[in-house]
Design an enzyme around this catalytic site. Structure first.
Site, PDB file in Angstrom:
ATOM      1  N   ASP A  44     -32.534  -3.573  -8.773  1.00 15.13           N
ATOM      2  CA  ASP A  44     -32.977  -2.339 -10.003  1.00 15.13           C
ATOM      3  C   ASP A  44     -34.277  -1.925  -9.980  1.00 15.13           C
ATOM      4  OD1 ASP A  44     -32.054   0.133 -10.963  1.00 15.13           O
ATOM      5  OD2 ASP A  44     -32.187  -0.705 -12.697  1.00 15.13           O
ATOM      6  N   ASP A  46     -35.437   0.675 -12.665  1.00 15.08           N
ATOM      7  CA  ASP A  46     -35.553   1.266 -14.050  1.00 15.08           C
ATOM      8  C   ASP A  46     -35.421   0.416 -14.937  1.00 15.08           C
ATOM      9  OD1 ASP A  46     -36.775   4.194 -13.613  1.00 15.08           O
ATOM     10  OD2 ASP A  46     -34.834   4.758 -13.026  1.00 15.08           O
TER      11      ASP A  46
END
Length: 293
Positions: A44, A46
């Site tokens: 991922d 963020d």
């Protein structure tokens, strides 16, 4: 052979926690035996590749880069801030049932995306917002990315964030991209140079498993990569493994627990193989990778 004493010391650090240390050691030993040519990484962006906080300063997400940029209309910034203030406490609340949370997070992403399109943002403004944003890539992620590149290990950055912002931030950070596939919400522009839509489907924290199933060409090209290392900060990030589990011998999941730690620790420990606390740099992940490469 895996250095078990080094692994034991690493897994017992203050900012590490594992529900089943022996199971993690077994996975690491199997990955080590297969070698780096068996590894792929899914991450991922963020608050996984990037910080939630850095030196006591709250950082932005890739959506936040646009939502907080002073060059965006005041009304846009006020409306997106209101959405954040409403939905973020829901996102980090461990007492809300998964199905309800996924529904509400999808609602948040859809409304935020709609406001970005409604604003008529230009390509240049997106780049400028990234340049001036408080998106902070974790220190030493560049080292980790270079280690992967030098070993030919593919990295998929799988994000529910804004793709062009992520690209610009990584470019500004000097991250090598030749072994990287970015799967994120990409803005599409009309003839007037302004955003007309996000390329469907809109990726949210709750639909990564569905989106992953549309990426069969990528995953089929890496079927020999039977050991996957997954990095996320959200419980739903484990969905990124949906298309690798069918051929993976091991999926090692690592979760960054950055906020509301006491409330969510048990949930994260039951979801991820390894939970990393205190929003650190990438040094610990690099050490893990060096142990198994």
């Amino acid at each position: 052979m895996l250095d078990m004493s080094a692994i034991t010391a690493l897994l017992h650090r203050e900012n590490f926690t594992c529900a089943d240390v022996e199971a993690v050691k077994q996975k690491l030993a199997q990955i080590k035996q297969s070698g780096h040519r068996s590894i792929q990484v899914l991450a991922d962006f963020d608050y996984t590749i990037s910080h939630l906080r850095y030196k006591d300063d709250r950082k932005s997400s890739s959506f936040g880069a646009l939502e907080k940029y002073s060059g965006m209309p005041e009304d846009f910034r006020a409306r997106t801030l209101a959405l954040f203030n409403h939905y973020y406490p829901i996102e980090v609340d461990p007492t809300i049932e998964k199905e309800q949370k996924v529904k509400l997070m999808t609602e948040w992403f859809t409304r935020s995306a709609g406001l970005i399109i409604e604003s008529g943002v230009s390509e240049e403004l997106v780049r400028t917002s990234a340049d001036h944003s408080k998106v902070q890539v974790r220190e030493r992620f560049d080292v980790f990315a270079e280690r992967l590149r030098s070993k030919g290990v593919p990295l998929m950055i799988f994000s529910a964030g804004v793709g062009q912002v992520i690209e610009r931030v990584l470019e500004n950070t000097g991250i090598p991209m030749d072994n990287v596939k970015l799967l994120a919400n990409m803005l599409e522009y009309g003839e007037d140079g302004r955003a007309s839509q996000f390329k469907p489907p809109l990726i949210t924290t709750g639909n990564k498993s569905t989106v992953a199933k549309n990426e069969t060409a990528y995953f089929n090209s890496h079927k020999d990569r039977v050991n996957s290392i997954l990095l996320g900060d959200n419980i739903e990030d484990v969905q990124m493994a949906a298309c690798v589990r069918e051929y993976s011998e091991n999926v090692l999941t690592i979760g960054f627990l950055n906020d509301r730690v006491e409330d969510r620790l048990d949930l994260y420990r039951s979801t991820f193989d390894i939970v990393i606390l205190n929003d650190p740099d990438f040094s610990d992940v690099i050490e893990l990778f060096e142990c198994v490469q």
